[in-house]
Design a protein around this motif. Structure first.
Motif, mmCIF file in Angstrom:
data_model
loop_
_atom_site.group_PDB
_atom_site.id
_atom_site.type_symbol
_atom_site.label_atom_id
_atom_site.label_comp_id
_atom_site.label_asym_id
_atom_site.label_seq_id
_atom_site.Cartn_x
_atom_site.Cartn_y
_atom_site.Cartn_z
ATOM 1 N N ARG A 594 62.967 -30.350 21.341
ATOM 2 C CA ARG A 594 61.378 -29.732 20.953
ATOM 3 C C ARG A 594 61.138 -30.620 19.684
ATOM 4 N NH1 ARG A 594 59.554 -24.384 20.754
ATOM 5 N NH2 ARG A 594 57.484 -25.501 19.946
ATOM 6 N N THR A 595 60.228 -31.348 19.608
ATOM 7 C CA THR A 595 60.033 -32.057 18.281
ATOM 8 C C THR A 595 58.465 -31.417 17.940
ATOM 9 O OG1 THR A 595 61.667 -33.485 18.929
ATOM 10 C CG2 THR A 595 60.110 -34.362 17.526
ATOM 11 N N VAL A 596 58.406 -31.557 17.149
ATOM 12 C CA VAL A 596 56.869 -31.123 17.027
ATOM 13 C C VAL A 596 56.273 -32.272 15.040
ATOM 14 C CG1 VAL A 596 54.724 -29.846 15.660
ATOM 15 C CG2 VAL A 596 57.213 -28.761 17.110
ATOM 16 N N PRO A 597 55.667 -33.320 15.097
ATOM 17 C CA PRO A 597 55.419 -33.580 14.001
ATOM 18 C C PRO A 597 54.709 -32.875 12.936
ATOM 19 C CG PRO A 597 54.463 -35.234 16.141
ATOM 20 C CD PRO A 597 55.207 -34.136 16.630
ATOM 21 N N GLY A 598 55.851 -33.318 11.662
ATOM 22 C CA GLY A 598 54.347 -32.804 10.697
ATOM 23 C C GLY A 598 53.982 -33.561 9.260
ATOM 24 N N VAL A 599 54.175 -33.085 8.615
ATOM 25 C CA VAL A 599 53.827 -33.626 7.328
ATOM 26 C C VAL A 599 54.164 -32.451 5.995
ATOM 27 C CG1 VAL A 599 52.345 -34.813 5.581
ATOM 28 C CG2 VAL A 599 52.022 -35.272 7.838
ATOM 29 N N VAL A 600 55.364 -33.259 5.256
ATOM 30 C CA VAL A 600 55.013 -32.352 4.002
ATOM 31 C C VAL A 600 54.585 -31.926 2.724
ATOM 32 C CG1 VAL A 600 57.525 -31.636 2.047
ATOM 33 C CG2 VAL A 600 58.099 -33.000 4.165
ATOM 34 N N VAL A 601 54.657 -30.816 2.801
ATOM 35 C CA VAL A 601 53.137 -29.930 1.582
ATOM 36 C C VAL A 601 53.756 -29.861 0.380
ATOM 37 C CG1 VAL A 601 51.739 -28.415 1.609
ATOM 38 C CG2 VAL A 601 51.630 -29.201 3.741
ATOM 39 N N SER A 602 54.719 -28.686 0.366
ATOM 40 C CA SER A 602 55.544 -28.553 -0.397
ATOM 41 C C SER A 602 56.719 -27.458 -0.381
ATOM 42 C CB SER A 602 54.644 -27.469 -1.586
ATOM 43 O OG SER A 602 53.989 -26.545 -0.750
ATOM 44 N N ALA A 603 57.788 -27.250 -0.940
ATOM 45 C CA ALA A 603 58.460 -26.094 -1.454
ATOM 46 C C ALA A 603 58.380 -25.617 -2.118
ATOM 47 C CB ALA A 603 59.994 -26.584 -1.257
ATOM 48 N N ASP A 604 58.545 -24.027 -1.414
ATOM 49 C CA ASP A 604 59.154 -23.269 -2.864
ATOM 50 C C ASP A 604 60.108 -22.330 -2.307
ATOM 51 O OD1 ASP A 604 58.663 -21.570 -0.877
ATOM 52 O OD2 ASP A 604 56.286 -21.414 -1.434
ATOM 53 N N ALA A 605 60.773 -20.966 -2.815
ATOM 54 C CA ALA A 605 61.960 -19.761 -2.560
ATOM 55 C C ALA A 605 61.551 -19.368 -1.164
ATOM 56 C CB ALA A 605 61.606 -18.903 -3.212
ATOM 57 N N GLU A 606 60.414 -19.755 -0.429
ATOM 58 C CA GLU A 606 60.234 -19.139 1.449
ATOM 59 C C GLU A 606 60.399 -20.268 1.947
ATOM 60 O OE1 GLU A 606 56.278 -17.460 2.815
ATOM 61 O OE2 GLU A 606 55.576 -18.618 0.849
ATOM 62 N N GLY A 607 60.879 -21.285 1.467
ATOM 63 C CA GLY A 607 61.402 -22.534 1.790
ATOM 64 C C GLY A 607 60.508 -24.108 1.997
ATOM 65 N N LEU A 608 60.670 -24.622 3.343
ATOM 66 C CA LEU A 608 60.237 -25.678 3.171
ATOM 67 C C LEU A 608 58.635 -25.954 3.521
ATOM 68 C CD1 LEU A 608 60.221 -29.266 2.815
ATOM 69 C CD2 LEU A 608 60.949 -29.681 4.575
ATOM 70 N N HIS A 609 57.333 -25.869 3.407
ATOM 71 C CA HIS A 609 56.326 -26.003 3.766
ATOM 72 C C HIS A 609 55.837 -26.905 4.694
ATOM 73 C CE1 HIS A 609 55.207 -22.341 1.519
ATOM 74 N NE2 HIS A 609 56.204 -22.256 1.463
ATOM 75 N N LEU A 610 55.542 -27.112 6.346
ATOM 76 C CA LEU A 610 54.992 -28.725 6.438
ATOM 77 C C LEU A 610 53.551 -28.145 6.634
ATOM 78 C CD1 LEU A 610 58.281 -28.480 9.054
ATOM 79 C CD2 LEU A 610 57.380 -29.507 6.729
ATOM 80 N N ASP A 611 53.121 -29.173 7.337
ATOM 81 C CA ASP A 611 51.528 -29.042 8.019
ATOM 82 C C ASP A 611 51.978 -29.688 9.275
ATOM 83 O OD1 ASP A 611 49.073 -29.548 9.306
ATOM 84 O OD2 ASP A 611 48.128 -30.133 7.716
ATOM 85 N N CYS A 612 52.030 -28.710 10.827
ATOM 86 C CA CYS A 612 52.517 -29.528 11.723
ATOM 87 C C CYS A 612 51.153 -29.256 12.660
ATOM 88 C CB CYS A 612 52.715 -29.011 12.793
ATOM 89 S SG CYS A 612 55.054 -29.478 11.969
ATOM 90 N N ALA A 613 49.712 -30.745 12.557
ATOM 91 C CA ALA A 613 48.903 -30.988 13.466
ATOM 92 C C ALA A 613 47.811 -29.747 13.310
ATOM 93 C CB ALA A 613 48.928 -30.965 15.133
ATOM 94 N N GLY A 614 48.043 -29.509 11.287
ATOM 95 C CA GLY A 614 47.017 -27.815 11.301
ATOM 96 C C GLY A 614 47.643 -26.821 11.219
ATOM 97 N N THR A 615 49.060 -26.694 11.579
ATOM 98 C CA THR A 615 49.451 -25.233 11.601
ATOM 99 C C THR A 615 50.211 -25.545 9.771
ATOM 100 O OG1 THR A 615 49.285 -25.209 13.669
ATOM 101 C CG2 THR A 615 51.183 -23.295 13.211
ATOM 102 N N PRO A 616 50.241 -24.604 9.471
ATOM 103 C CA PRO A 616 51.460 -24.256 8.258
ATOM 104 C C PRO A 616 52.334 -23.772 8.875
ATOM 105 C CG PRO A 616 48.912 -23.565 7.801
ATOM 106 C CD PRO A 616 49.180 -23.934 9.239
ATOM 107 N N VAL A 617 53.906 -24.382 8.624
ATOM 108 C CA VAL A 617 54.594 -23.877 8.774
ATOM 109 C C VAL A 617 55.859 -23.892 7.418
ATOM 110 C CG1 VAL A 617 56.982 -24.089 10.662
ATOM 111 C CG2 VAL A 617 54.920 -25.023 11.504
ATOM 112 N N VAL A 618 56.279 -23.107 8.041
ATOM 113 C CA VAL A 618 57.655 -22.521 7.173
ATOM 114 C C VAL A 618 59.006 -22.636 7.466
ATOM 115 C CG1 VAL A 618 58.082 -21.264 5.131
ATOM 116 C CG2 VAL A 618 55.994 -21.359 5.104
ATOM 117 N N VAL A 619 59.906 -23.680 7.058
ATOM 118 C CA VAL A 619 60.780 -23.938 7.216
ATOM 119 C C VAL A 619 61.779 -23.588 6.145
ATOM 120 C CG1 VAL A 619 62.971 -25.256 8.362
ATOM 121 C CG2 VAL A 619 60.117 -25.645 8.792
ATOM 122 N N PRO A 620 62.869 -22.240 6.727
ATOM 123 C CA PRO A 620 63.686 -21.420 5.513
ATOM 124 C C PRO A 620 64.695 -22.428 4.724
ATOM 125 C CG PRO A 620 62.894 -19.458 6.988
ATOM 126 C CD PRO A 620 62.728 -21.296 8.024
#
Length: 717
Positions: A594-620
């Motif tokens: 499964r591949t979900v396109p997205g754009v990097v928004v930011s990063a912090d202690a939680e992980g890498l913050h992505l915007d995947c077609a309007g859905t915020p996703v945090v990758v540890p």
């Protein structure tokens, strides 16, 4: 194909490099145990849920576990083991006797793999599809620190990388260290470990006792051969091919090795065909040659058996007296009307067509909803969901398939665990692997109508199986063939490719442009130039709406090299967040395939913050390296099921060996308004289109569906 680029406006590169990319497989290779599986296929975005809820991927995994529990229970309730080979003799009979010993309880089917008990699946009973919310990417199954430490000690003693410790402990359980000492070849179960590495590990631990014919080694190798075949799309392999593969790995008696693997429950044996006829049909059965003896892994065997049963149940169900005449009369096209009539009269329908034909299942969903039915369409990707929602005119009527199965999208499930639906249309059906399809059909109640819709010309699923192709080949249900052609120069070009012809098409608006190149370095240079300058200036499509597609991930013009060059031009930065910067285009892989396109928004202690077609996703942080990669350039398998306003297909010189008609058809069809082809393969391109069709995958589903139909015919008479 189209107009060549003007050399004056598209200068060539000054530098070049020889390409040496790793081709992305377009199907099972001639040698089913060689090569790598596609790195991923596009898929839906991460789902929603409150803080205490399971993530979409976790819920999907749990649902798969529950499905296997249900299949196992139903299998146990039958009169005997999986019926196969009642009239076998010789080697096949010996293999069958061994597997029946396993199924009869004389040997444990799980003796080879120490798997934990499946976790219960989350069930959702409320309806509305949630709005996009932040979701944590699923964490791998945790292993205790003590277990990891013990495994690391065993790995060190065998000269294996300590980095494998955590994954080995998670896969093999708390007894992982003990199991590896007793059977070092269980290391083969870990991703990325090959027979040579496992042999070296075993020799370090066992010394001279680690011989090539050690039963532990031959059992592990047999399972590994079938696992590698599954990565190429096969759910089962001819026993002769498995024996050949074992012989190539130094096993002196492959036949005995296969029998031992069957007896230990590592693999199952089948022979689908006339031997499964009733006793009264013995003469007819003897007149037909039996099928080949096949070996398969338990997970795929159970999935195919369950799927065949479930599809037969749907074929025989449904309210076939329903009156949808007014809906069909109001259909926007003759093909849409035909599809509506077929769905009204049958519980299972197959629909085939190109991109323009996607409007027909949308019309069916809209018509069914107008009749008061609970109708829904499920697409393979977020982009497919968006396009379907626009065609239907009702965003709530379109979901992603993964989101539907996990409960993150759609109507939820009733008290019996079935999806609360009357009609389900699955688009992008060629992307259905057998395990996902089995879970889907198992989730549909009796009487639900199912329509499988897709383009048979595209690349198949990233996972094992060829569900859509098998359903079509078995003629398991009515098939509606769309008569709606794909419009425009790109549609004309792709339609010709589908029948094996690479035609020159008129492209007055520069819809199709050919950019000839001589070497990989020039291909990379021209690609960057097209995305960053030429396409935005000449076509009016901005860089962020242009997708690059190439054959493989490695090499001088693979996705990695192209992404590095495109990042340097389009979003330069130090990569301070694990190699990524805000604004980077990325592909998030929440689960294999499964591949979900997205754009990097930011990063912090939680992980890498992505915007995947309007859905915020945090990758540890600890998962970023394995599940996120740059995605200005994708492989064709990753791009399947999605479209962009413009596509740039890169064919460096050494891409020729990875080309086939389905690959070219899929890649060239990803652009809606514009297609540029960076062409460095000369005559290999038209040769691939004309002479390299889709390679057949070895599966059992077609035979099971045909057997089900044959069993049904006498009852109907």
């Amino acid at each position: 194909m189209g107009a060549p680029a003007d050399p004056a406006s598209e200068p060539g590169a000054d530098e070049g490099a020889s390409a040496g990319g790793d081709g992305e497989g377009t199907g099972p290779a001639a040698d089913a145990v060689a090569g790598e599986a596609p790195e991923g296929a596009p898929g839906p975005e991460a789902g929603a849920g409150g803080a205490p809820a399971l993530s979409e991927a976790e819920a999907e995994i749990a649902a798969q576990r529950e499905l296997r529990e249900r299949i196992e229970k139903r299998k146990a309730e039958k009169d005997g083991p999986i019926e196969a080979g009642g009239k076998l003799s010789g080697t096949a009979a010996d293999l069958l006797a061994a597997v029946r010993a396993v199924e009869g309880g004389q040997k444990p089917a799980t003796a080879f793999y120490d798997s934990p008990a499946p976790a219960p699946a989350r069930r959702t009973t409320t309806a509305p599809a949630p709005a996009p919310v932040r979701e944590q990417a699923p964490a791998p199954r945790a292993a205790s620190p003590e277990s990891v430490t013990a495994v690391a000690a065993v790995l060190a003693a065998g000269g294996a990388p300590a980095a494998l410790g955590r994954s080995a402990a998670a896969l093999l359980g708390d007894r992982a260290a003990e199991l590896l000492r007793e059977d070092p070849w269980q290391l083969l179960a870990l991703p990325g470990v090959g027979p040579d590495q496992a042999d070296g590990f075993a020799r370090a631990l066992l010394g001279a006792a680690a011989g090539p014919d050690d039963e532990r080694r031959t059992a592990a190798l047999t399972g590994w051969v079938l696992e590698q075949a599954a990565l190429r799309g096969h759910t089962a392999l001819d026993a002769d091919r498995v024996r050949e593969a074992l012989a190539g790995r130094g096993v002196s008696d492959p036949e005995a090795a296969v029998q031992h693997a069957v007896a230990e429950g590592v693999v199952l044996v089948f022979q689908d065909g006339p031997e499964e006829q009733e006793q009264g049909d013995e003469e007819a059965a003897e007149a037909v040659a039996p099928g080949p003896v096949l070996l398969g892994l338990d997970r795929y065997a159970l999935a195919e058996e369950s799927l065949a049963d479930g599809l037969a149940r749907l074929v025989n169900g449904g309210d076939k007296e329903a009156d949808w005449s007014e809906a069909s009369a109001a259909a926007p096209s003759p093909s849409a009307a035909e599809l509506i009539r077929a769905a009204a009269a049958h519980g299972l329908v197959a629909h085939t067509g190109g991109e323009a034909a996607r409007a027909e299942p949308a019309a069916l969903i809209a018509a069914a909803r107008g009749l008061g039915l609970r109708a829904l369409g499920a697409a393979h990707s977020v982009d497919g969901r968006r396009r379907l929602a626009e065609d239907i005119g009702a965003p709530e009527a379109a979901v992603t398939l993964a989101g539907l199965l996990s409960g993150a999208e759609g109507p939820g499930r009733d008290e019996e665990g079935a999806l609360a639906l009357d009609l389900l249309v699955v688009l992008d059906a060629p992307q259905l692997d057998v395990e996902t399809a089995a879970m889907l059909v198992e989730s549909l109640a009796d009487g639900v109508r199912l329509v499988l819709s897709g383009d048979p010309g595209v690349l198949g699923s990233a996972g094992a199986g060829q569900v859509f192709a098998d359903v079509l080949a078995a003629r398991a249900c009515p098939r509606v063939v769309s008569r709606t052609p794909d419009a425009g120069p790109i549609g004309e070009l792709v339609s010709g490719i589908g029948i094996g012809e690479l035609n020159q098409v008129a492209a007055p608006g520069k819809e199709v442009v050919i950019v000839p190149v001589r070497e990989a370095g020039e291909a990379v240079h021209r690609t960057v130039q097209l995305v960053a300058d030429s396409v935005p200036r000449a076509i009016g499509v901005p860089s962020e709406d242009t997708q690059v597609i190439t054959v493989g991930h490695g090499g001088a013009a693979g996705t990695r090299a192209l992404n590095e060059a495109l990042k340097q031009r389009l979003n330069p930065g130090p990569g301070r967040f694990g190699g990524f910067d805000p604004g980077d285009r990325v592909a998030h892989v929440p689960a294999p395939g499964r591949t979900v396109p997205g754009v990097v928004v930011s990063a912090d202690a939680e992980g890498l913050h992505l915007d995947c077609a309007g859905t915020p996703v945090v990758v540890p942080q600890e998962q970023v390296a394995d599940s996120v990669r740059h995605a200005w350039a994708l492989s064709a398998h990753q791009a399947a099921g999605m479209r962009w306003p413009a596509a740039v297909v890169v064919l460096p010189g050494d891409a020729a060996r990875g080309l086939s008609r389905p690959w070219v058809y899929t890649a060239f069809g990803r652009g809606e308004r514009h297609l540029s082809v960076v062409h460095g393969v000369d005559q290999a391109l038209p040769r691939a289109v004309a002479e390299v069709p889709a390679q057949e995958r070895s599966t059992r589903l077609r035979a099971l569906l045909e057997a089900s139909q044959e069993a049904q015919e006498p009852a109907e008479r």
